[in-house]
Write a protein that holds these residues in place. Structure first.
Motif, PDB file in Angstrom:
ATOM      1  N   TYR A 262     117.572  65.512  67.434  1.00 53.01           N
ATOM      2  CA  TYR A 262     118.184  65.122  68.689  1.00 53.01           C
ATOM      3  C   TYR A 262     119.270  64.079  68.412  1.00 53.01           C
TER       4      TYR A 262
ATOM      5  N   ALA B 122     104.948  59.252  76.176  1.00 54.63           N
ATOM      6  CA  ALA B 122     103.915  59.663  75.220  1.00 54.63           C
ATOM      7  C   ALA B 122     104.435  59.735  73.791  1.00 54.63           C
ATOM      8  N   GLY B 123     105.661  59.272  73.560  1.00 50.57           N
ATOM      9  CA  GLY B 123     106.168  59.282  72.194  1.00 50.57           C
ATOM     10  C   GLY B 123     106.630  60.640  71.701  1.00 50.57           C
ATOM     11  N   ARG B 124     106.670  61.621  72.590  1.00 51.46           N
ATOM     12  CA  ARG B 124     107.161  62.929  72.181  1.00 51.46           C
ATOM     13  C   ARG B 124     108.678  62.866  72.039  1.00 51.46           C
ATOM     14  N   ASP B 125     109.210  63.734  71.225  1.00 55.28           N
ATOM     15  CA  ASP B 125     110.657  63.681  71.009  1.00 55.28           C
ATOM     16  C   ASP B 125     111.436  64.053  72.258  1.00 55.28           C
TER      17      ASP B 125
ATOM     18  N   ASP C  93     110.639  62.703  75.158  1.00 57.24           N
ATOM     19  CA  ASP C  93     110.479  61.570  76.067  1.00 57.24           C
ATOM     20  C   ASP C  93     111.591  60.552  75.871  1.00 57.24           C
ATOM     21  N   THR C  94     112.166  60.104  76.951  1.00 56.20           N
ATOM     22  CA  THR C  94     113.210  59.088  76.894  1.00 56.20           C
ATOM     23  C   THR C  94     112.593  57.717  76.636  1.00 56.20           C
ATOM     24  N   GLN C  95     113.251  56.936  75.783  1.00 53.99           N
ATOM     25  CA  GLN C  95     112.844  55.550  75.577  1.00 53.99           C
ATOM     26  C   GLN C  95     113.587  54.671  76.574  1.00 53.99           C
TER      27      GLN C  95
ATOM     28  N   ARG D  88     121.864  62.989  75.974  1.00 53.67           N
ATOM     29  CA  ARG D  88     121.163  63.466  74.789  1.00 53.67           C
ATOM     30  C   ARG D  88     121.515  64.922  74.541  1.00 53.67           C
TER      31      ARG D  88
ATOM     32  N   GLN E  75     101.152  53.625  69.614  1.00 56.04           N
ATOM     33  CA  GLN E  75     100.684  54.680  70.499  1.00 56.04           C
ATOM     34  C   GLN E  75      99.378  54.164  71.072  1.00 56.04           C
TER      35      GLN E  75
ATOM     36  N   VAL F 140     101.597  53.115  64.961  1.00 55.68           N
ATOM     37  CA  VAL F 140     102.013  54.414  64.433  1.00 55.68           C
ATOM     38  C   VAL F 140     102.949  54.224  63.249  1.00 55.68           C
ATOM     39  N   ASP F 141     103.837  53.236  63.352  1.00 51.18           N
ATOM     40  CA  ASP F 141     104.826  53.006  62.305  1.00 51.18           C
ATOM     41  C   ASP F 141     105.148  51.525  62.275  1.00 51.18           C
TER      42      ASP F 141
ATOM     43  N   MET G  18     117.543  61.329  65.996  1.00 56.87           N
ATOM     44  CA  MET G  18     116.111  61.372  65.818  1.00 56.87           C
ATOM     45  C   MET G  18     115.708  62.771  65.387  1.00 56.87           C
TER      46      MET G  18
ATOM     47  N   GLN H  57     105.973  50.599  66.044  1.00 59.34           N
ATOM     48  CA  GLN H  57     105.734  51.535  67.137  1.00 59.34           C
ATOM     49  C   GLN H  57     104.239  51.652  67.367  1.00 59.34           C
TER      50      GLN H  57
ATOM     51  N   LEU I  32     114.074  49.808  64.286  1.00 65.46           N
ATOM     52  CA  LEU I  32     112.665  49.801  64.674  1.00 65.46           C
ATOM     53  C   LEU I  32     111.851  48.901  63.759  1.00 65.46           C
TER      54      LEU I  32
END
Lengths: 115, 115
Positions: B33, A97-100, A102-104, B50, A50, A55-56, B95, A48, A45
């Motif tokens: 995860y 939404a960047g939640r853990d 949520d699939t990238q 996952r 949002q 964010v990072d 993650m 990132q 990465l």
């Protein structure tokens, strides 16, 4: 099916030149990621977002790399000046939404070669 | 810091055979995860499967299943009835649980399915 779009797919440049990559995430995805994948390794990465906020960017070499997502939709990653070691695949990904949970979803990438 | 190790740089199997890709990871976190991503030649990376660390049951997606051994910090991928289209780079990834936490990828295993 909606996909992440990236352009160009391939870029060859000489060292010390400036290059820019563009990414259009899946519509409605608030979170956007830029990764660098060196040949033979997994993606790492770089930055990132949002919406329009970073964010990072802890792994982004800020002396030469910059990234923006001004309207919270598409994004541009710039390298200036490019160095030989920047040769890599640059991947863009997005998630809802960047939640853990949520699939990238990844784009096809831009392969950069610096001569 | 979290690390992901894939000890098999490259593997080849005959079509219709079963193959297992290995992955180990290191973390002090309890909630996280694990993922397997597939990157076909010249195509975008896609999520294969996952696993949430709090779930004891191993995840399964059609011909793809995992063997998650939390105590051993092992997360292997089994592909049953392998097909030519399974030829790709496979990345194991980790993650931590929480918003905006980044994915850490292993170096990948290049899998060749032979006709």
């Amino acid at each position: 099916e909606a996909e992440v779009a990236q352009s160009p797919r391939y870029k060859i440049t000489e060292k010390s030149q400036a290059v820019a990559f563009w990414c259009d995430p899946i519509s409605g995805h608030a979170t956007l990621y830029w990764y660098r994948q060196i040949l033979g390794q997994g993606p790492e990465l770089l930055v990132q977002f949002q919406d329009e906020s970073v964010v990072d960017d802890s792994q982004l070499p800020k002396d030469r790399f910059s990234a923006e997502r001004l309207k919270g939709v598409d994004s541009t990653l710039k390298i200036q000046p490019a160095e030989l070691g920047d040769s890599a695949m640059y991947l863009c990904a997005s998630s809802l939404a960047g939640r853990d949970t949520d699939t990238q979803y990844f784009g096809p990438g831009t392969r950069l070669t610096v001569l | 810091a979290q690390t992901v190790t894939q000890s098999q740089p490259e593997m080849s199997v005959q079509e219709a055979e079963t193959v297992t890709l290995s992955c180990t990871y290191d973390t002090s976190e309890s909630n996280y995860y694990l993922f397997w991503y597939k990157q076909p030649p010249s195509r975008q990376m896609i999520l294969v499967i996952r696993q949430e660390a709090y779930k004891q049951q191993n995840a399964t997606e059609n011909r793809f299943s995992v063997n998650f051994q939390k105590a051993a910090k092992s997360f292997s991928l089994k592909i049953s009835d392998s097909q030519l289209g399974d030829t790709a780079m496979y990345f194991c990834a980790f993650m931590t649980s929480g918003r905006d936490d980044k994915i850490i990828f292993g170096k990948g295993t290049r899998l060749h399915i032979l006709p």
